[in-house]
Design an enzyme around this catalytic site. Structure first.
Site, short mmCIF file in Angstrom:
data_model
loop_
_atom_site.label_atom_id
_atom_site.label_comp_id
_atom_site.label_asym_id
_atom_site.label_seq_id
_atom_site.Cartn_x
_atom_site.Cartn_y
_atom_site.Cartn_z
CB CYS A 30 2.79 5.03 19.37
SG CYS A 30 0.82 4.95 18.91
N GLY B 201 -14.75 -6.48 8.29
CA GLY B 201 -15.63 -6.48 9.33
C GLY B 201 -16.21 -5.61 10.15
CG HIS B 202 -12.56 -4.69 12.96
ND1 HIS B 202 -11.73 -3.91 13.19
CD2 HIS B 202 -11.15 -5.23 12.45
CE1 HIS B 202 -9.82 -4.03 13.11
NE2 HIS B 202 -9.86 -4.70 12.00
CD GLN C 148 -10.85 2.76 8.25
OE1 GLN C 148 -11.97 3.40 8.32
NE2 GLN C 148 -9.36 2.13 9.32
CB THR D 163 -14.94 -25.71 8.69
OG1 THR D 163 -14.28 -26.83 8.33
CG2 THR D 163 -15.57 -25.67 8.97
CG ASN E 147 -5.91 4.09 7.15
OD1 ASN E 147 -5.42 3.94 6.03
ND2 ASN E 147 -5.13 3.76 8.52
N GLY F 168 -9.64 -7.72 6.61
CA GLY F 168 -9.52 -7.11 5.71
C GLY F 168 -7.78 -7.01 4.86
CB THR F 169 -4.50 -8.50 7.07
OG1 THR F 169 -4.92 -7.29 7.81
CG2 THR F 169 -3.20 -8.35 6.78
C1 LIG Z 1 -8.05 -1.51 9.48
C2 LIG Z 1 -7.40 -1.58 7.54
C3 LIG Z 1 -7.09 -1.96 7.64
C4 LIG Z 1 -7.24 -4.17 8.21
O1 LIG Z 1 -7.84 -4.91 8.24
P1 LIG Z 1 -7.64 -5.80 9.63
O2 LIG Z 1 -9.55 -6.07 9.45
O3 LIG Z 1 -7.61 -5.28 10.63
O4 LIG Z 1 -6.72 -6.98 8.99
C5 LIG Z 1 -6.68 -2.72 5.82
N1 LIG Z 1 -7.39 -1.72 5.23
C6 LIG Z 1 -7.15 -0.32 6.10
C7 LIG Z 1 -7.73 1.36 5.68
C8 LIG Z 1 -8.06 -0.44 7.72
O5 LIG Z 1 -8.12 0.37 8.24
#
Ligand SMILES: *Cc1c(COP(=O)(O)O)cnc(C)c1O
Length: 392
Positions: A325, A200-201, A179, A237, A151, A72-73
């Site tokens: 934290c 994805g995660h 989110q 790739t 989030n 996501g980043t």
């Molecule tokens: C987790 C999150 C990200 C970052 O995603 P990653 O795959 O961990 O880099 C970005 N934006 C929001 C709102 C998130 O909750």
């Protein structure tokens, strides 16, 4: 250790068994390079095309609008850099005070390197001040980036409405929808959003795979240059197994949206209502009306969130606190600060984020275990005793 009671799904989710199963062959027998001319590699390329189609369907997009990234980043960075590189004369960026660090820290960095940034504030419920947003727009604005859902609190922002207004001003609009995707319906077909990030995660695919949706016609400039993968928009790739897992997760998310908004929401509502009932001086952070179905952020006044987490951990209960934290300090998070949540409440804020894998038994166990924990901590808290004396 027993299986955890995992209520930290906004931090990360478990990989769905169906997703793992779909991925495994690509770590063993099907190791071909999707760009190869031979059939052995080509069959992997076909599976990537199928995964792209599944993600496109989840978003109501065309497959050509789906770019696979590493997280996501990376999607957020790619979108923001694409906008500013395609509009080199524009030196103004608009975002909000409550973005994820993936947007916040990048935009703050750009703010120190020649860009003027408007951070749109939020009210006590976490709702955006849209007048500030619209008033800030000018011919110098390169991009507006507003997250779809927060989030920490689960607050959902009126992204479609903002996107339409921003498009009408001829400005690029990006949303971090990490989110939101899989939790609430999202449809790019009749949308004014130019670019949208997901990860994805956060929806039961593995860590290390992301997606950037790029609307046809949006000017784009690649972040990674090199080979011709992803039609020249991201070299490197392909992460074949993870892309295929992402495709499967997109299919599951579409099928699971109903459950998310009925069963998961009901579990969240019960957890929240019972905790508020059983714990005095507790309250919900965020907009109770426009909120993700799986998230509740609850402030337990006069206790430390970290202490709550540690004591819950003894029962295997996993959640998050409202403090930054990770930085080693116990500063309340920038989100709760932006909302003006008082110090005594922000410090004791806990976020529970559920998923389709949570059960009613798990919710009951948290309802049983948490109130005595808060009570115990308050007995040791000078702030609590002081507040009791002054009758708060
Ligand atoms: C987790 C999150 C990200 C970052 O995603 P990653 O795959 O961990 O880099 C970005 N934006 C929001 C709102 C998130 O909750």
């Amino acid at each position: 250790m027993d299986a955890p009671i995992y209520m930290d799904n906004n931090a990360t989710t478990r990989v769905a068994p169906e997703v793992l199963e779909a991925m495994l062959p690509y770590f063993s027998d099907l190791y071909g390079n999707p760009s190869s001319m031979h059939t052995f590699g080509g069959q992997v390329g076909q599976k990537i095309d199928a995964a792209r189609a599944h993600v496109a369907r989840l978003l109501g997009a065309f497959p050509e609008e789906i770019l696979f990234t590493s997280c996501g980043t990376e999607s957020d960075s790619t979108a923001i850099y694409a906008a500013i590189r395609s509009n080199p004369d524009r030196k103004h960026i608009v975002t909000t005070r409550v973005e994820h660090p993936a947007v916040k820290n990048l935009v703050e960095h750009l703010g120190k390197n020649g860009y003027q940034v408007t951070f749109v504030p939020v009210d006590r419920q976490g709702r955006l001040d849209l007048d500030v947003l619209y008033d800030s727009l000018s011919d110098d604005t390169a991009i507006v980036s507003v997250m779809w859902a927060n989030n920490e609190t689960g607050t959902i922002f009126p992204v479609e409405e903002i996107a339409r207004n921003v498009r009408d001003r001829g400005i690029v609009f990006h949303t971090d929808a990490v989110q939101a995707v899989g939790k609430i319906p999202i449809n790019m077909a009749n949308s004014a959003v130019n670019m949208l990030s997901l990860s994805g995660h956060k929806l039961h695919a593995p860590k290390g795979i992301g997606v950037l949706y790029i609307r046809k016609g949006t000017r784009f400039s690649p972040f990674l240059m090199g080979g011709h993968q992803e039609r020249g928009r991201r070299a490197g790739t392909e992460n074949t197994a993870s892309i295929i897992g992402m495709g499967r997760a997109a299919e599951l998310a579409m099928a699971g949206m109903e459950v998310e908004n009925s069963r998961v929401k009901a579990l969240r509502d019960k957890l929240e209502a019972e905790l508020l009932k059983r714990v005095p001086n507790s309250m919900v952070n965020g907009d109770p009306e426009n909120r993700l179905p799986n998230t509740t952020s609850i402030a337990f006044e006069y206790v430390e969130g970290e202490a709550i987490l540690l004591l819950m951990d003894q029962y295997g209960i996993c959640a998050s606190s409202g403090s930054a934290c990770t930085s080693g300090s116990l500063e309340p998070s920038h989100v709760l600060r932006a909302m003006g949540v008082p110090f005594t409440a922000a410090h004791g804020s806990i976020r529970f984020s559920l998923s389709v894998y949570n059960t009613a038994e798990e919710v009951d166990r948290v309802i049983e275990k948490l109130p005595p924990i808060i009570d115990r901590l308050r007995q040791m808290s000078p702030f609590w005793h002081e507040a009791q004396k002054s009758g708060k």
